[in-house]
Design an enzyme around this catalytic site. Structure first.
Site, PDB file in Angstrom:
ATOM      1  N   TYR A 215       0.844  -1.205   0.000  1.00  0.00           N
ATOM      2  CA  TYR A 215       0.000   0.000   0.000  1.00  0.00           C
ATOM      3  C   TYR A 215       0.877   1.251   0.000  1.00  0.00           C
ATOM      4  O   TYR A 215       0.670   2.177  -0.788  1.00  0.00           O
ATOM      5  CB  TYR A 215      -0.900  -0.026   1.247  1.00  0.00           C
ATOM      6  CG  TYR A 215      -1.822   1.169   1.385  1.00  0.00           C
ATOM      7  CD1 TYR A 215      -2.922   1.317   0.553  1.00  0.00           C
ATOM      8  CD2 TYR A 215      -1.597   2.139   2.369  1.00  0.00           C
ATOM      9  CE1 TYR A 215      -3.781   2.407   0.690  1.00  0.00           C
ATOM     10  CE2 TYR A 215      -2.442   3.223   2.515  1.00  0.00           C
ATOM     11  CZ  TYR A 215      -3.535   3.361   1.676  1.00  0.00           C
ATOM     12  OH  TYR A 215      -4.374   4.441   1.813  1.00  0.00           O
ATOM     13  N   LYS A 219       1.071   4.261  -2.872  1.00  0.00           N
ATOM     14  CA  LYS A 219       0.731   5.653  -2.568  1.00  0.00           C
ATOM     15  C   LYS A 219       1.919   6.573  -2.879  1.00  0.00           C
ATOM     16  O   LYS A 219       1.728   7.724  -3.272  1.00  0.00           O
ATOM     17  CB  LYS A 219       0.266   5.786  -1.118  1.00  0.00           C
ATOM     18  CG  LYS A 219      -1.115   5.144  -0.869  1.00  0.00           C
ATOM     19  CD  LYS A 219      -2.201   5.828  -1.693  1.00  0.00           C
ATOM     20  CE  LYS A 219      -3.585   5.238  -1.473  1.00  0.00           C
ATOM     21  NZ  LYS A 219      -4.636   5.908  -2.252  1.00  0.00           N
TER      22      LYS A 219
HETATM   23  N1  NAP Z   1      -9.821   6.666   5.218  1.00  0.00           N
HETATM   24  C1  NAP Z   1      -8.565   6.971   5.501  1.00  0.00           C
HETATM   25  O1  NAP Z   1      -8.159   7.051   6.656  1.00  0.00           O
HETATM   26  C2  NAP Z   1      -7.592   7.234   4.375  1.00  0.00           C
HETATM   27  C3  NAP Z   1      -6.301   7.658   4.693  1.00  0.00           C
HETATM   28  C4  NAP Z   1      -5.405   7.920   3.677  1.00  0.00           C
HETATM   29  C5  NAP Z   1      -5.799   7.750   2.356  1.00  0.00           C
HETATM   30  N2  NAP Z   1      -7.056   7.318   2.056  1.00  0.00           N
HETATM   31  C6  NAP Z   1      -7.413   7.119   0.644  1.00  0.00           C
HETATM   32  O2  NAP Z   1      -8.669   7.692   0.365  1.00  0.00           O
HETATM   33  C7  NAP Z   1      -9.295   6.974  -0.695  1.00  0.00           C
HETATM   34  C8  NAP Z   1     -10.732   6.652  -0.331  1.00  0.00           C
HETATM   35  O3  NAP Z   1     -10.741   5.833   0.813  1.00  0.00           O
HETATM   36  P1  NAP Z   1     -12.017   5.659   1.762  1.00  0.00           P
HETATM   37  O4  NAP Z   1     -11.493   5.560   3.123  1.00  0.00           O
HETATM   38  O5  NAP Z   1     -13.042   6.668   1.441  1.00  0.00           O
HETATM   39  O6  NAP Z   1     -12.523   4.194   1.282  1.00  0.00           O
HETATM   40  P2  NAP Z   1     -13.937   3.471   1.482  1.00  0.00           P
HETATM   41  O7  NAP Z   1     -14.798   4.207   2.446  1.00  0.00           O
HETATM   42  O8  NAP Z   1     -13.620   2.040   1.733  1.00  0.00           O
HETATM   43  O9  NAP Z   1     -14.648   3.603   0.023  1.00  0.00           O
HETATM   44  C9  NAP Z   1     -14.131   2.926  -1.061  1.00  0.00           C
HETATM   45  C10 NAP Z   1     -14.942   3.232  -2.307  1.00  0.00           C
HETATM   46  O10 NAP Z   1     -14.296   2.593  -3.429  1.00  0.00           O
HETATM   47  C11 NAP Z   1     -15.160   1.626  -4.028  1.00  0.00           C
HETATM   48  N3  NAP Z   1     -14.326   0.472  -4.380  1.00  0.00           N
HETATM   49  C12 NAP Z   1     -13.670  -0.346  -3.519  1.00  0.00           C
HETATM   50  N4  NAP Z   1     -13.058  -1.333  -4.193  1.00  0.00           N
HETATM   51  C13 NAP Z   1     -13.323  -1.137  -5.511  1.00  0.00           C
HETATM   52  C14 NAP Z   1     -12.989  -1.852  -6.698  1.00  0.00           C
HETATM   53  N5  NAP Z   1     -12.270  -2.981  -6.651  1.00  0.00           N
HETATM   54  N6  NAP Z   1     -13.411  -1.375  -7.886  1.00  0.00           N
HETATM   55  C15 NAP Z   1     -14.170  -0.242  -7.943  1.00  0.00           C
HETATM   56  N7  NAP Z   1     -14.527   0.457  -6.849  1.00  0.00           N
HETATM   57  C16 NAP Z   1     -14.118   0.006  -5.640  1.00  0.00           C
HETATM   58  C17 NAP Z   1     -16.213   1.327  -2.960  1.00  0.00           C
HETATM   59  O11 NAP Z   1     -17.448   0.921  -3.526  1.00  0.00           O
HETATM   60  P3  NAP Z   1     -17.734  -0.643  -3.938  1.00  0.00           P
HETATM   61  O12 NAP Z   1     -17.358  -1.455  -2.746  1.00  0.00           O
HETATM   62  O13 NAP Z   1     -19.174  -0.715  -4.321  1.00  0.00           O
HETATM   63  O14 NAP Z   1     -16.846  -0.916  -5.118  1.00  0.00           O
HETATM   64  C18 NAP Z   1     -16.358   2.682  -2.292  1.00  0.00           C
HETATM   65  O15 NAP Z   1     -17.184   3.522  -3.073  1.00  0.00           O
HETATM   66  C19 NAP Z   1      -8.404   5.761  -0.953  1.00  0.00           C
HETATM   67  O16 NAP Z   1      -7.563   6.015  -2.062  1.00  0.00           O
HETATM   68  C20 NAP Z   1      -7.575   5.655   0.304  1.00  0.00           C
HETATM   69  O17 NAP Z   1      -6.325   5.039   0.073  1.00  0.00           O
HETATM   70  C21 NAP Z   1      -7.966   7.052   3.041  1.00  0.00           C
END
Ligand code: NAP
Ligand code: NAG
Ligand code: NAG
Ligand code: NAG
Length: 339
Positions: A215, A219
């Protein structure tokens, strides 16, 4: 005589003995202090005062579309809502069709914008799947692309203990999807001479993170990719930004309670969209076109720049992840027993 007193006395003697050298040294010291004051001041100004670019520049309220990947939950869903509120038509991309359609319907009922959805599994997408997706973008005036979809490890683990499928999915989703979706919308943006591309990154990209090595590497890819692409397309009026994110409440982070350091997606995305073009906490980090917009994340990022000891942070992260893995395994054991 106190130590302080004798220190001052011997300093005066030194200055008298070497006037030129000491003038140079004091000058250098003054410049160093002035520079770090200026930097800190400019970072604080960006975080707390200066506004980012106006989204109208990218076609808000002029019929332009915003494409968001991973748009049905967490940070991506919030991007879709806030970009609709700003006046973009929104194109939502994720796997689950029902959740996508429900999200699109909610947006259409709250804001007077058009919506479209596309279902694709970026973990399994082949050339044909990307071509189908690309066809659905054809003919749209795409003003904004948010490469938000991302996958992390189920729990921290050493590389040798990481399932091969998990490694492949993380690379396919975090790297391939960003490359391919960007590739399909860029020609139109270049033609229209405007566009905003946001690549949602993570502190795991700037601080190499043991036990999340795959991961972390993907990133870091986003950060370097963004700097390179920004220089390629800046001449066409396109902004490319890598958005450096610390924890946010979501399914991916498995954190449900917000705090000063861990915002909900709402305030997080508001900070991103209000600071476009400003590096905020990433200023002076040696990562052009990276922004760390959320105030507490920005202060952390700037502190890491000032600290300038990457290995200390890597060691700290290793310890943290060992602990998270230990607790995650215990929880799994408890749940297995309860069944
Ligand atoms: N949350 C944190 O603390 C954090 C920290 C640093 C960076 N980030 C980054 O922020 C971004 C968003 O993260 P989040 O926390 O909002 O994630 P999340 O709540 O798990 O949401 C993920 C989204 O992506 C979709 N998705 C997941 N797997 C997929 C696949 N194989 N193909 C197509 N769509 C897919 C999901 O819908 P479906 O399941 O229906 O596909 C959902 O809409 C990511 O790039 C993550 O690395 C997050
Ligand atoms: C959208 O509208 C619904 C009611 O139709 C409301 O419950 C919801 O809070 C609104 N969401 C936003 C983000 O405005
Ligand atoms: C990523 O894309 C490359 C080139 O299109 C492809 O060869 C590779 O299999 C993809 N990787 C994953 C993990 O899907
Ligand atoms: C990339 O960053 C540089 C330096 O901050 C900035 O001048 C340039 O406009 C940015 N390019 C893009 C395309 O966003």
């Amino acid at each position: 005589m106190s130590y302080a007193h004798s220190f001052v006395n011997s300093t005066i003697q030194l200055v008298n003995a070497y006037p030129l050298a000491s003038t140079l040294l004091f000058g250098l010291g003054a410049i160093t202090i002035a520079r770090s004051c200026y930097r800190t001041f400019s970072v604080l100004l960006q975080i707390f005062i200066l506004p980012g670019q106006n989204l109208k520049r990218y076609g808000a309220k002029k019929g332009a579309w915003a494409i968001v990947t991973g748009a049905s939950d967490g940070i991506g869903k919030e991007f879709a809502f806030q970009l609709a509120k700003a006046g973009f038509n929104v194109f939502l991309v994720a796997r689950n069709t029902e959740v996508l359609d429900a999200t699109a319907a909610e947006i259409a009922s709250n804001y007077s914008v058009s919506t479209k959805t596309a279902s694709i599994d970026f973990a399994k997408a082949d050339n044909a799947a990307y071509e189908t997706l690309s066809t659905q973008f054809q003919g749209l005036d795409v003003g904004v692309l948010v490469n938000n979809v991302g996958k992390s490890h189920a729990m921290p683990a050493y590389l040798i203990d990481t399932p091969i499928e998990e490694m492949a999915d993380i690379v396919a989703i975090n790297v391939n999807a960003t490359l391919r979706v960007t590739y399909s919308v860029l020609p139109g943006m270049i033609q229209r001479k405007r566009g905003l591309i946001l690549n949602i990154g993570s502190f795991a990209g700037s601080i190499p993170s043991p036990m999340l090595a795959t991961y972390s590497g993907t990133k870091a890819f986003l950060s370097t990719f963004t700097s390179a692409l920004a220089e390629e397309v800046g001449q066409h009026g396109i902004t490319v930004e890598h958005v450096n994110t610390y924890f946010v409440v979501s399914k991916l982070s498995k954190i449900r309670k917000s705090s000063a350091l861990i915002p909900r997606p709402g305030p997080y995305v508001r900070s991103v969209l209000s600071k476009i073009g400003l590096p905020c906490g990433a200023a002076y980090s040696g990562r052009p076109n990276t922004s760390t917009p959320y105030w507490s994340h920005a202060l952390l990022d700037y502190a890491a720049t000032v600290l300038n000891s990457p290995y200390l942070l890597i060691k700290y992260t290793h310890g943290l992840h060992k602990d998270i893995r230990r607790r995650a395994l215990k929880k799994m054991e408890r749940e297995a027993k309860a069944q």
